[in-house]
Design an enzyme around this catalytic site. Structure first.
Site, PDB file in Angstrom:
ATOM      1  N   HIS A 164       0.866  -1.183   0.000  1.00 32.45           N
ATOM      2  CA  HIS A 164       0.000   0.000   0.000  1.00 32.45           C
ATOM      3  C   HIS A 164       0.907   1.239   0.000  1.00 32.45           C
ATOM      4  CE1 HIS A 164      -3.080  -2.795   2.041  1.00 32.45           C
ATOM      5  NE2 HIS A 164      -3.241  -2.798   0.727  1.00 32.45           N
ATOM      6  N   GLU A 167       1.366   4.177   2.634  1.00 34.45           N
ATOM      7  CA  GLU A 167       1.856   3.888   3.984  1.00 34.45           C
ATOM      8  C   GLU A 167       3.371   4.137   4.026  1.00 34.45           C
ATOM      9  OE1 GLU A 167      -1.825   0.741   4.230  1.00 34.45           O
ATOM     10  OE2 GLU A 167       0.214  -0.047   4.319  1.00 34.45           O
ATOM     11  N   HIS A 257       3.122  -2.641   7.053  1.00 34.72           N
ATOM     12  CA  HIS A 257       2.006  -1.748   6.677  1.00 34.72           C
ATOM     13  C   HIS A 257       1.843  -0.601   7.657  1.00 34.72           C
ATOM     14  CE1 HIS A 257      -0.126  -4.168   3.517  1.00 34.72           C
ATOM     15  NE2 HIS A 257       0.707  -5.091   3.999  1.00 34.72           N
ATOM     16  N   GLU A 333       1.580  -3.547  11.516  1.00 34.84           N
ATOM     17  CA  GLU A 333       0.900  -2.267  11.264  1.00 34.84           C
ATOM     18  C   GLU A 333       1.511  -1.194  12.148  1.00 34.84           C
ATOM     19  OE1 GLU A 333      -1.480  -1.639   9.066  1.00 34.84           O
ATOM     20  OE2 GLU A 333      -2.205  -3.634   8.485  1.00 34.84           O
TER      21      GLU A 333
HETATM   22 ZN   LIG Z   1      -1.546  -1.563   4.300  1.00 31.01          ZN
END
Ligand SMILES: [Zn+2]
Length: 376
Positions: A164, A167, A257, A333
């Protein structure tokens, strides 16, 4: 007269009206072929000493509106040091107020890690002589998909990031990870490289990063939903990575992420794969516990709800790798905001903190080196 621009590497904004500095009207552009949007990165010129009020009018309809609650944007005049600036959210618009002390100032959702920085990183890694640089294949825009290999030990470990593209803390994380692995005097790096071969894909989505996307590649594909059926037409980035994983095997994979809403570092695991064994899940629990012991920036209390066995999403890297190789595969994350359990209000979650977390992730990997295996 001020001017707002975003036609540069990883830039993204639309200007509605910029004739009045006390009400600059902006919108975040969506990811080309997809409807996602949240990432912004733009420059304001001619603004020295001018009190700016920047209004992002479509914030409330972005992909993760909860991300704006308790959030503050970052600004920089040297593109190195990014500070949090006054930001408000009324449920519809995000309003940034800042008076720059330089002629041009850059604003972003999080300290950017542009494609040019990625190129610097892989060049630096190979120049230091520790890493091998391998091109896994081409992206849809014809860019290089890069992998760095460290060490020659028997355990095949993988770290991937930036599926992504918005990010950007993941870019800083990889920056710290690669620098630590490149340090010939780092005892953790040396021990890891003796016992494992670490394959690192610092930027899974170069097209999305350059284009200033939040979540997708050049064709609008969300790469972290492509792992079950990747294709050269839609998701060559995942296709090539899986082919390489099949050749090397995977004993552990960390996929890095950022989460828009939650103000914590946490790991999402593979509880949802069909029939996870106790031994398999024990690796996940231990890694999270070791990491929480190593750094107060990581915690195990807050995170995503854990899916029941068989109910997890197998189209993500974590779901796919954990169920295919039967090894530990984890989604780390990091926050866009700050760590509520260990806050630093001036910078929030930051490039430097992301870089240090990467080092702790390597330390936890080494502590568990005997645990990493496939076929669990
Ligand atoms: Zn992500």
């Amino acid at each position: 007269m001020i001017h707002v621009s975003s036609q540069f590497d990883s830039g993204n904004i639309e200007v509605v009206a910029a004739d009045s500095p006390d009400a600059v009207r902006l919108r975040i552009a969506k990811d080309g072929a997809a409807d996602f949007f949240q990432w912004f990165h733009f420059r304001v010129s001619g603004a020295r000493g001018v009190p700016l009020t920047l209004i992002i009018e479509n914030a409330g309809s972005s992909s993760y509106p909860k991300g704006w609650e308790g959030y503050r944007a970052v600004a920089s005049t040297d593109r190195q040091d990014w500070r949090r600036v006054e930001t408000g959210y009324d449920g519809t618009a995000l309003t940034i107020r800042h008076t720059p002390d330089a002629d041009a100032v850059w604003f972003a959702y999080f300290a950017p890690y542009s494609l040019d920085r990625h190129d610097d990183l892989v060049a630096r890694a190979q120049a230091r002589g520790t890493a091998r640089l391998e091109r896994l294949g081409a992206t849809l825009d014809g860019r290089d998909l890069d992998m760095l290999t460290f060490g020659s030990g028997p355990k095949p470990l993988w770290v991937i990031a930036r599926q992504h593209p918005g990010e950007s803390m993941c870019g800083w994380f990889m920056d710290g990870l690669v620098d630590r692995l490149c340090d010939p005097y780092d005892p953790v790096a040396r021990a890891l490289m003796a016992q494992a071969t670490l394959r690192v894909v610092p930027n899974m989505n170069p097209d999305g990063v350059f284009r200033g996307h939040l979540r997708t590649n050049a064709k609008g594909a969300n790469l972290n939903r492509e792992w079950r059926e990747p294709s050269l037409e839609n998701s060559p980035e995942v296709f090539h990575t899986i082919r390489r994983m099949e050749a090397t095997g995977v004993a552990m994979c960390l996929d890095v992420h950022g989460d828009e809403a939650l103000p914590y570092n946490f790991i999402a695991g593979y509880e949802g794969i069909p029939d996870p064994s106790e031994a398999h899940l024990a690796r996940l629990t231990r890694y999270k516990d070791e990491l929480a012991r190593l750094t107060p920036d990581f915690q195990t209390e807050h995170g995503y709800p854990k899916p029941a066995p068989g109910k997890g999403n197998l189209t993500t890297s974590t779901g796919y790798i954990a169920s295919t190789f039967r090894c530990a595969a984890m989604t780390l994350e990091m926050p866009f905001k700050d760590t509520a359990n260990n806050p630093m209000p001036e910078v929030g979650w930051s490039p430097d903190r992301s870089r240090r977390l990467a080092g702790h992730c390597l330390e936890a990997m080494l502590l568990m080196i005997d645990d990493w295996e496939a076929g669990l």
